[in-house]
Design a protein around this motif. Structure first.
Motif, mmCIF file in Angstrom:
data_model
loop_
_atom_site.group_PDB
_atom_site.id
_atom_site.type_symbol
_atom_site.label_atom_id
_atom_site.label_comp_id
_atom_site.label_asym_id
_atom_site.label_seq_id
_atom_site.Cartn_x
_atom_site.Cartn_y
_atom_site.Cartn_z
ATOM 1 N N GLY A 1 0.814 -1.200 0.000
ATOM 2 C CA GLY A 1 0.000 0.000 0.000
ATOM 3 C C GLY A 1 0.848 1.251 0.000
ATOM 4 N N PRO A 2 0.188 2.378 -0.001
ATOM 5 C CA PRO A 2 0.920 3.630 -0.180
ATOM 6 C C PRO A 2 1.790 4.052 0.996
ATOM 7 N N TYR A 3 1.459 3.648 2.216
ATOM 8 C CA TYR A 3 2.211 4.169 3.365
ATOM 9 C C TYR A 3 2.854 3.103 4.233
ATOM 10 N N ASP A 4 2.609 1.825 3.939
ATOM 11 C CA ASP A 4 3.171 0.739 4.741
ATOM 12 C C ASP A 4 2.838 0.923 6.215
ATOM 13 N N ASN A 5 1.620 1.388 6.497
ATOM 14 C CA ASN A 5 1.290 1.693 7.889
ATOM 15 C C ASN A 5 0.299 0.732 8.535
ATOM 16 N N GLY A 6 -0.188 -0.242 7.796
ATOM 17 C CA GLY A 6 -1.075 -1.232 8.407
ATOM 18 C C GLY A 6 -2.511 -0.807 8.578
ATOM 19 N N GLY A 7 -2.857 0.418 8.219
ATOM 20 C CA GLY A 7 -4.244 0.834 8.224
ATOM 21 C C GLY A 7 -4.914 0.860 9.579
ATOM 22 N N ALA A 8 -6.220 0.590 9.579
ATOM 23 C CA ALA A 8 -7.050 0.703 10.783
ATOM 24 C C ALA A 8 -6.608 -0.226 11.911
ATOM 25 N N CYS A 9 -5.910 -1.286 11.584
ATOM 26 C CA CYS A 9 -5.462 -2.216 12.631
ATOM 27 C C CYS A 9 -4.205 -1.714 13.343
ATOM 28 N N GLY A 10 -3.540 -0.725 12.772
ATOM 29 C CA GLY A 10 -2.387 -0.126 13.430
ATOM 30 C C GLY A 10 -1.085 -0.898 13.283
ATOM 31 N N PHE A 11 -1.052 -1.907 12.438
ATOM 32 C CA PHE A 11 0.200 -2.635 12.232
ATOM 33 C C PHE A 11 1.189 -1.746 11.495
ATOM 34 N N GLY B 1 -5.526 -8.897 11.802
ATOM 35 C CA GLY B 1 -4.548 -9.974 11.918
ATOM 36 C C GLY B 1 -5.055 -11.333 11.489
ATOM 37 N N SER B 2 -6.323 -11.414 11.089
ATOM 38 C CA SER B 2 -6.870 -12.698 10.635
ATOM 39 C C SER B 2 -6.238 -13.094 9.310
ATOM 40 N N CYS B 3 -6.028 -14.369 9.163
ATOM 41 C CA CYS B 3 -5.431 -14.907 7.942
ATOM 42 C C CYS B 3 -6.518 -15.564 7.093
ATOM 43 N N TYR B 4 -6.459 -15.316 5.803
ATOM 44 C CA TYR B 4 -7.389 -15.929 4.855
ATOM 45 C C TYR B 4 -6.615 -16.492 3.680
ATOM 46 N N GLN B 5 -7.056 -17.643 3.210
ATOM 47 C CA GLN B 5 -6.564 -18.151 1.946
ATOM 48 C C GLN B 5 -7.452 -17.542 0.873
ATOM 49 N N ILE B 6 -6.827 -17.076 -0.195
ATOM 50 C CA ILE B 6 -7.564 -16.483 -1.308
ATOM 51 C C ILE B 6 -7.098 -17.141 -2.600
ATOM 52 N N ARG B 7 -7.986 -17.164 -3.576
ATOM 53 C CA ARG B 7 -7.607 -17.655 -4.897
ATOM 54 C C ARG B 7 -8.570 -17.089 -5.927
ATOM 55 N N CYS B 8 -8.074 -16.911 -7.124
ATOM 56 C CA CYS B 8 -8.972 -16.544 -8.212
ATOM 57 C C CYS B 8 -8.908 -17.657 -9.242
ATOM 58 N N GLU C 1 -3.318 -18.367 -1.967
ATOM 59 C CA GLU C 1 -2.313 -17.510 -1.333
ATOM 60 C C GLU C 1 -2.889 -17.086 0.010
ATOM 61 N N THR C 2 -2.040 -16.697 0.947
ATOM 62 C CA THR C 2 -2.507 -16.285 2.265
ATOM 63 C C THR C 2 -2.317 -14.789 2.450
ATOM 64 N N VAL C 3 -3.376 -14.116 2.922
ATOM 65 C CA VAL C 3 -3.311 -12.686 3.222
ATOM 66 C C VAL C 3 -3.708 -12.451 4.672
ATOM 67 N N ILE C 4 -3.262 -11.306 5.190
ATOM 68 C CA ILE C 4 -3.571 -10.907 6.558
ATOM 69 C C ILE C 4 -4.400 -9.627 6.513
ATOM 70 N N ILE C 5 -5.478 -9.584 7.271
ATOM 71 C CA ILE C 5 -6.341 -8.402 7.317
ATOM 72 C C ILE C 5 -5.663 -7.322 8.157
ATOM 73 N N THR C 6 -5.502 -6.132 7.545
ATOM 74 C CA THR C 6 -4.838 -5.019 8.226
ATOM 75 C C THR C 6 -5.656 -3.737 8.224
ATOM 76 N N ASP C 7 -6.817 -3.756 7.564
ATOM 77 C CA ASP C 7 -7.564 -2.511 7.430
ATOM 78 C C ASP C 7 -9.021 -2.805 7.103
ATOM 79 N N MET C 8 -9.858 -1.773 7.219
ATOM 80 C CA MET C 8 -11.291 -1.837 6.906
ATOM 81 C C MET C 8 -11.516 -1.305 5.503
#
Length: 162
Positions: free
Chosen positions: A59-69, A96-103, A114-121
């Motif tokens: 992302g643009p700021y590498d700040n972790g968004g609403a989760c504060g990471f 911080g929740s992990c999800y497997q995603i695929r298209c 692939e695995t992603v981590i939720i960092t924002d709303m």
């Protein structure tokens, strides 16, 4: 408590072999019947995906968004981050929740989870479940060498599971 480190899912439970007899299947206890062979598609839910920021990075700021990471371009996040709409973000409980995603629908999709981590709303969902992925995470769903083609597709249909 958030996952923060996404580990591979545990291996499936061993199945019990069905006895080899001439007994009709209706007489075999249900606990002895193996699970369906479609386990590779078990548990996947339909969603839509978009991406934000630069094609590479979190992302643009590498700040972790609403989760504060912070420093989400580095492990354990490694730029594999996503904003989630309310059913995924869960008023912050999804941080911080992990999800497997695929298209699987677009010609550039690899179909490999692939695995992603939720960092924002994600405040502007385009479907019931919406992952607004980092450029890195979105591109990771593509076949080798077709990352940009997939990113140029815009909003795509995808699947996910916890």
């Amino acid at each position: 408590m958030p996952d923060l480190f996404c580990y591979p899912p545990p291996p499936p439970a061993p199945t019990t072999n069905v006895p080899t007899t001439n007994v009709p299947a209706t007489n075999v206890p249900a606990s002895n019947i193996p699970a369906s062979n479609s386990s590779s598609d078990e548990g996947w839910l339909d969603a839509r995906a978009t991406w934000y920021g630069a094609p590479n990075g979190a992302g643009p700021y590498d700040n972790g968004g609403a989760c504060g990471f912070k420093n989400v371009n580095w492990p354990p996040f490694s730029s594999m981050t996503s904003c989630g709409n309310q059913p995924i973000f869960k008023d912050g409980k999804g941080c911080g929740s992990c999800y497997q995603i695929r298209c699987v629908a677009h010609r550039a999709c690899s179909g490999i989870p692939e695995t992603v981590i939720i960092t924002d709303m994600n405040y502007y969902p385009v479907s019931r479940y919406h992952f607004d992925l980092s450029g890195t995470a979105f591109g990771a769903m593509a076949k080798y060498g077709r990352h940009d083609e997939l990113r140029h597709a815009g909003i795509i249909d995808m699947q996910f599971k916890r």
